[in-house]
Design a protein around this motif. Structure first.
Motif, short mmCIF file in Angstrom:
data_model
loop_
_atom_site.label_atom_id
_atom_site.label_comp_id
_atom_site.label_asym_id
_atom_site.label_seq_id
_atom_site.Cartn_x
_atom_site.Cartn_y
_atom_site.Cartn_z
N TYR A 4 0.87 -1.19 0.00
CA TYR A 4 0.00 0.00 0.00
C TYR A 4 0.89 1.23 0.00
CZ TYR A 4 -3.63 -3.24 1.47
OH TYR A 4 -4.51 -4.29 1.55
N ARG A 5 0.65 2.15 -0.87
CA ARG A 5 1.37 3.43 -0.88
C ARG A 5 0.49 4.45 -0.19
NH1 ARG A 5 3.51 1.41 -5.78
NH2 ARG A 5 5.74 1.17 -5.47
N VAL A 26 -5.17 1.69 6.33
CA VAL A 26 -5.16 0.37 5.71
C VAL A 26 -5.79 -0.59 6.71
CG1 VAL A 26 -3.74 -1.52 4.84
CG2 VAL A 26 -3.10 0.85 4.34
N LEU A 27 -6.80 -1.32 6.27
CA LEU A 27 -7.44 -2.33 7.10
C LEU A 27 -7.01 -3.71 6.63
CD1 LEU A 27 -11.08 -0.94 7.38
CD2 LEU A 27 -9.20 -0.68 9.00
N GLY A 28 -6.39 -4.47 7.53
CA GLY A 28 -6.06 -5.85 7.24
C GLY A 28 -7.17 -6.75 7.75
N GLN A 29 -6.87 -8.03 7.85
CA GLN A 29 -7.87 -8.98 8.35
C GLN A 29 -8.14 -8.75 9.84
OE1 GLN A 29 -6.89 -13.04 7.50
NE2 GLN A 29 -8.78 -13.82 8.38
N LEU A 31 -6.00 -6.08 11.70
CA LEU A 31 -5.35 -4.85 12.14
C LEU A 31 -5.78 -3.63 11.36
CD1 LEU A 31 -1.64 -6.08 12.45
CD2 LEU A 31 -3.23 -5.65 14.31
N GLU A 32 -5.72 -2.49 12.03
CA GLU A 32 -5.89 -1.19 11.39
C GLU A 32 -4.56 -0.46 11.51
OE1 GLU A 32 -9.27 1.69 12.24
OE2 GLU A 32 -7.57 2.68 13.24
N PHE A 33 -4.04 0.01 10.38
CA PHE A 33 -2.80 0.77 10.33
C PHE A 33 -3.14 2.13 9.74
CE2 PHE A 33 0.97 2.38 8.29
CZ PHE A 33 2.01 2.03 9.12
N ALA A 34 -2.81 3.20 10.45
CA ALA A 34 -3.19 4.54 9.97
C ALA A 34 -2.04 5.51 10.14
CB ALA A 34 -4.40 5.04 10.74
N GLN A 35 -1.88 6.37 9.14
CA GLN A 35 -0.99 7.52 9.27
C GLN A 35 -1.88 8.68 9.70
OE1 GLN A 35 0.61 9.50 5.74
NE2 GLN A 35 2.63 9.23 6.66
N VAL A 36 -1.72 9.14 10.93
CA VAL A 36 -2.63 10.15 11.47
C VAL A 36 -1.96 11.52 11.51
CG1 VAL A 36 -3.99 8.50 12.79
CG2 VAL A 36 -2.06 9.59 13.87
N HIS A 37 -2.75 12.52 11.20
CA HIS A 37 -2.30 13.91 11.24
C HIS A 37 -3.24 14.68 12.15
CE1 HIS A 37 0.35 13.14 7.82
NE2 HIS A 37 -0.66 12.48 7.30
N TYR A 38 -2.66 15.38 13.12
CA TYR A 38 -3.42 16.24 14.01
C TYR A 38 -2.93 17.68 13.83
CZ TYR A 38 -4.77 12.07 16.71
OH TYR A 38 -5.25 10.86 17.11
#
Length: 112
Positions: A4-5, A26-29, A31-38
């Motif tokens: 995933y890019r 990105v949602l896996g089976q 896990l949730e992986f997120a690049q978060v910006h605040y």
């Protein structure tokens, strides 16, 4: 898809029920992986979930409260949130970019 890019994924609200975070997810089976910006002064209100979460600070300073403990995480720090522990975060003194990884809750990612 095995790769995933993040730069090519749509940016949206992450955890909109409790957070101002924006970024690709990105949602896996399992896990949730997120690049978060605040944005400065914004973050996530107190909340909890049944699985643990790891938050890696890429840039900026992220004030956090995990349970009763408060601290400021800086680039290179990893915040560990145990299961069912109330926590909150806020960008301090400027914008923050972080990477969040946690288990899906009931097969779902953070509300978008």
């Amino acid at each position: 898809m095995p790769v995933y890019r993040l730069s090519q994924l749509p940016v949206g609200n992450i955890g909109s029920a409790y957070s101002t975070a924006q970024g690709p997810v990105v949602l896996g089976q399992h896990l949730e992986f997120a690049q978060v910006h605040y944005q400065s002064g914004k973050g996530a209100r107190p909340h909890r979930h049944p699985h643990e979460q790891l938050i890696y600070v890429v840039e900026g300073q992220l004030w956090a409260r995990v349970g009763e403990e408060e601290f400021v995480a800086e680039p290179g720090d990893i915040i560990h949130v145990p299961p069912d522990v109330e926590h909150e975060v806020m960008a301090k003194g400027g914008p923050v970019t972080a990477i969040s990884c946690k288990n899906l809750v009931n097969g779902q990612g953070s509300p978008r």
